[in-house]
Design an enzyme around this catalytic site. Structure first.
Site, mmCIF file in Angstrom:
data_model
loop_
_atom_site.group_PDB
_atom_site.id
_atom_site.type_symbol
_atom_site.label_atom_id
_atom_site.label_comp_id
_atom_site.label_asym_id
_atom_site.label_seq_id
_atom_site.Cartn_x
_atom_site.Cartn_y
_atom_site.Cartn_z
ATOM 1 N N LEU A 444 0.774 -1.152 -0.019
ATOM 2 C CA LEU A 444 -0.002 -0.035 -0.058
ATOM 3 C C LEU A 444 0.803 1.341 -0.086
ATOM 4 O O LEU A 444 0.506 2.224 -0.616
ATOM 5 C CB LEU A 444 -0.927 0.221 1.175
ATOM 6 C CG LEU A 444 -1.919 -1.149 1.364
ATOM 7 C CD1 LEU A 444 -2.652 -0.796 2.554
ATOM 8 C CD2 LEU A 444 -3.036 -0.821 -0.045
ATOM 9 N N GLY A 445 1.951 1.188 0.558
ATOM 10 C CA GLY A 445 2.823 2.414 0.553
ATOM 11 C C GLY A 445 4.187 2.102 1.246
ATOM 12 O O GLY A 445 4.497 1.166 1.964
ATOM 13 N N GLY A 447 7.426 4.133 3.714
ATOM 14 C CA GLY A 447 7.868 5.404 4.305
ATOM 15 C C GLY A 447 9.227 4.967 5.043
ATOM 16 O O GLY A 447 9.916 4.021 4.990
ATOM 17 N N GLY A 448 9.732 6.147 5.780
ATOM 18 C CA GLY A 448 10.737 5.714 6.618
ATOM 19 C C GLY A 448 10.760 4.743 7.708
ATOM 20 O O GLY A 448 11.874 4.383 8.115
ATOM 21 N N GLY A 450 9.022 1.910 7.419
ATOM 22 C CA GLY A 450 8.879 0.423 6.877
ATOM 23 C C GLY A 450 7.792 0.490 5.666
ATOM 24 O O GLY A 450 7.551 1.461 5.081
ATOM 25 N N LYS A 466 1.749 -3.353 9.016
ATOM 26 C CA LYS A 466 2.940 -2.532 8.788
ATOM 27 C C LYS A 466 4.186 -3.661 9.100
ATOM 28 O O LYS A 466 4.188 -4.046 10.326
ATOM 29 C CB LYS A 466 2.865 -1.293 9.714
ATOM 30 C CG LYS A 466 4.003 -0.188 9.575
ATOM 31 C CD LYS A 466 5.076 -0.640 10.330
ATOM 32 C CE LYS A 466 6.156 0.406 9.978
ATOM 33 N NZ LYS A 466 6.435 1.055 11.242
ATOM 34 N N ASP A 564 4.325 12.948 14.015
ATOM 35 C CA ASP A 564 4.394 13.020 12.529
ATOM 36 C C ASP A 564 3.176 13.348 12.048
ATOM 37 O O ASP A 564 2.916 12.631 11.026
ATOM 38 C CB ASP A 564 5.134 11.710 12.092
ATOM 39 C CG ASP A 564 5.760 11.810 10.754
ATOM 40 O OD1 ASP A 564 6.138 13.172 10.323
ATOM 41 O OD2 ASP A 564 5.969 10.982 10.219
#
Length: 769
Positions: A444-445, A447-448, A450, A466, A564
């Site tokens: 799905l995506g 990032g920093g 994981g 995740k 964040d």
């Protein structure tokens, strides 16, 4: 010699007894032919066999909530009985359990023209076919679309009116005509894609004054979907016809109330494969599955006991046997007569036995011994590997606080019933299966922290998983306590934490799945937000996000700081409801200064400048970041831009400078300037400026931010709150009350163009201090 003769006679008698028993079983099987329909239900309509799950009459067909298995037999007309699908009235010509196909009839669409190309008539029969949510789908391998006559563009569309498939047929002079296959002169054909359940034909004529298309034009044009094997085009006779005719089409059918066999087996009551000797096969055309009798069986797999054993010994052509044939459940054995050996399935394949020498016996025994030893060594190796894997998983589980988390969950459950809110500890195997072994197409995506995967659990629920890259030792020690507290968050605008997996080196988290992407994609990725997006939608998303952060700051115990906040960490569901998420950044409020150094994180452009200098995360750090998010929503501009002058790279810096110059409305999106009145624009401007103040004490709390955004929404809905509403006049006090009162506007914002902070990797971003 006497003992050997006795043994030979005993072997022959045994074989003869088996042959007699086989003959008796064959006779009994021949007398009991397997039924195809349910008991008490008719199994024919005219000359067409109607096997279950299809049926005529109540209780005779499979009723799984999708129309299509219920059939009707119309015997009222003078012609042979007509078999149709109940609710659809499609005429069926044949049904097949083995191939999963049925044959229906469609009327060819016809349009006729005069010699000058003027339209004359078309047939009035309904030629479209809608299969809806029934078990049927047009076969993509056994049908094709044909356009007949010229010049003609024939095509068909789906239920939404969009093109699916088509082709163009042109004319040529008779002396240059190219007879033969249907390849584009007078006739053309095209394949159809899989998964098609709706067919509506169309055709387009062309002007006859163009010799490229119009020379030698035909009187009538046709377009129809047809079974490939039925249609053949080899001469001009078929091309010049002007009458109406029906054509057969092949439909693939399957049980389609669930997508696959694995999903269907979870509900034994509804599982369609009822016979014990049957197999489930996934559909190759659309979702669903079919049932087949296992190899060596025949009959109806959709009925209890519907698959019966095939007596291969009676089918000499298919299963030749030149020795002794014995039928067994699902198979047969063909052996050579006693005293011979070889291949009994081939003629003259059985030969007298050779003597089995002592040397051959010794060699055979040695070979068997080596095979057994090798098998034992392989089993031992597999057992050792499995034991090592189990120990590794247990070590990770204990290291990640799994034992402590289990104890805390039991304590909570005893104290307050189901206090864990459905929080679950998943095994690594469950999450591996849910993500198809963490396949790339499930991502799905990234990032920093994981990678986030889409997963489908065993109960068919969709989740977001995740998989973190790393975790510091200090975080591992507090992981169990934080997981249990985070799982208690139950707010409609916060993504729910459903569980975790501790059997891996870095724990994996399982979250509620939100389907519509991130707010960043919505603003900048072309997924929905544009100049026409309603202002109320933006204010609602902002108010819902602020309400979620306010809940985490004020209502959670202990308070939870996000750390964040950005548009990429705000998800949107199908109705564009905001859901704040955090795949790795949220923290419980630190209880002592020793924890501060481990909390430095965030995203450039959203980072609180005070946080960068002190490394101390507070609730006002989230307020600053949310102010940037609100500014991003109102301007539809990215928070950092590396084009243009250095002082214009930061959206916050540009905005505050514009406020001081009285030109901040120029930064706003066109829709905001158009729909937001001066009073509301002034309120939201001061709210943003307060949120991004360099001094954390001057920023409002998230609760106040949420209340003011909701007040702005109410004000915008008020007729006098729209642009062009004029002065407030005598209603000023009433409308100002909708805004919840005036904000503090006496804060000294000291933003200077040349005050900068050098951040990671040497990049320079302008901030005002």
């Amino acid at each position: 010699m006497q003992p050997e003769q006795n043994m030979s006679r005993m072997a022959i008698n045994t074989v003869l007894l088996l042959v007699v028993l086989h003959s008796l079983v064959a006779i009994a099987s021949a007398q009991q032919q397997p039924a195809l329909a349910r008991p008490g239900c008719r199994d024919r309509c005219g000359n067409i066999t109607v096997p279950y799950p299809f049926g005529i009459g109540a209780g005779c067909y499979r009723d799984d909530g999708l129309q299509g298995f219920q059939l009707e037999c119309d015997e009222s007309g003078p012609s042979p009985p007509r078999l149709t699908i109940f609710g659809y009235n499609h005429h069926l010509a044949a049904l097949s359990l083995a191939s999963g196909e049925t044959r229906a009839y469609l009327n060819a669409t016809r349009e006729c023209f005069n010699s000058s190309g003027g339209f004359v008539e078309r047939n009035n029969n309904t030629s479209y076919m809608s299969l809806g949510t029934s078990p049927y789908i047009f076969s993509s391998t056994k049908n094709r679309l044909v356009a007949l006559g010229c010049p003609n563009l024939g095509f068909f569309v789906d239920a939404q009116g969009y093109y699916v498939s088509g082709c163009m047929s042109v004319c040529r002079p008779s002396q240059y005509a190219m007879p033969g296959l249907c390849t584009g002169v007078g006739c053309c054909q095209s394949p159809i894609p899989s998964g098609v359940s709706f067919y509506e034909p169309h055709q387009r004529n062309f002007p006859l004054d163009d010799p490229t298309f119009g020379t030698n034009a035909t009187t009538c044009h046709y377009v129809f979907l047809v079974e490939t094997e039925w249609f053949s085009y080899s001469d001009r006779v078929f091309l010049n016809r002007t009458d109406d005719f029906d054509v057969p089409v092949v439909l693939d059918w399957a049980v389609r109330n669930v997508a696959t066999c694995s999903a269907a087996r979870r509900n034994a009551t509804d599982f369609a494969c009822r016979s014990a000797d049957s197999e489930c096969v996934d559909s190759t055309n659309g979702a669903g599955y079919r049932c087949n009798c296992s190899k060596g069986y025949e009959g109806n797999p959709y009925l209890d006991g519907g698959c019966t054993d095939i007596d291969e010994c009676q089918l000499k052509d298919e299963h030749p046997c030149y020795g002794l044939c014995m039928n067994m459940p699902g198979r047969h054995v063909c052996i050579c007569p006693p005293g011979t050996n070889g291949d009994a399935t081939t003629k003259n394949g059985c030969r007298p036995k050779d003597k089995f020498t002592v040397a051959l016996k010794a060699l055979t025994g040695s070979g068997v011994g080596l095979i057994l030893l090798g098998s034992m060594l392989c089993c031992l190796s597999l057992w050792l590997q499995k034991s090592k894997l189990i120990r590794t998983k247990q070590r990770f589980f204990e290291h990640n606080g799994g034992v402590i988390l289990q104890q805390q969950m039991r304590s909570y459950s005893r104290a307050a019933g189901d206090a864990t809110g459905g929080f679950k500890i998943f095994s690594a195997e469950e999450l591996k299966k849910a993500t198809n072994n963490f396949a790339a197409d499930q991502i799905l995506g990234r990032g920093g922290h994981g990678i986030v995967y889409r997963g489908v659990l065993a109960d068919s629920s969709v989740v977001a998983i995740k998989k973190s890259k790393m975790m510091e030792e200090a975080e591992t020690k507090e992981f169990a306590r934080e997981m249990l507290i985070l799982s208690q968050i139950n707010h409609r605008n916060v993504v729910k934490l459903l569980g975790c997996c501790l059997e891996v080196e870095v724990p994996m988290l399982v979250y509620e799945y939100v389907s519509n992407g991130t707010l960043y994609q919505y603003i900048h990725g072309g997924k929905g937000l544009n100049a026409d997006t309603a202002l109320d939608t933006r204010l609602r998303i902002a108010a819902e996000s602020a309400e979620a952060l306010s809940y985490m700051h004020s209502s959670a115990s202990p308070p939870i700081l996000h750390g964040d906040v950005k548009t990429a960490n705000i998800l949107l569901d199908g109705s564009l409801t905001a859901k704040v998420t955090d795949f790795g950044a949220s923290k419980l409020a630190p209880s002592d200064e020793a924890e501060i150094a481990t909390l430095v994180q965030g995203t450039c452009g959203y980072l609180d400048p005070e946080y960068l200098m002190t490394c101390q995360l507070t609730d006002k750090s989230d307020v600053y970041s949310f102010g940037v998010v609100l500014l991003e929503l109102l301007t539809r501009k990215k928070v950092l831009s590396f084009e243009g002058p250095e002082q214009d790279r930061s959206l916050v810096s540009r905005f505050v400078m514009a406020v001081k110059a009285g030109r901040h409305d120029e930064l706003m999106d066109d829709k905001v300037r158009k729909d937001m009145g001066p009073e509301a624009l002034e309120e939201v401007t001061h709210l943003v400026v307060r949120c991004v103040s360099m001094n954390g004490e001057e920023r409002p709390g998230m609760k106040e931010v949420a209340e003011r955004l909701e007040a702005l929404r109410r004000y915008q809905r008020h007729p006098r709150g729209q642009t062009g509403g004029g002065d407030l006049g005598e209603e000023e006090d009433q409308e100002r009350s909708l805004l919840g009162g005036k904000q503090h506007r006496d804060v000294d914002y000291k933003f200077r163009p040349h005050d900068v902070l050098d951040l990671e990797e040497g990049s320079t971003y302008t901030f005002s201090l």
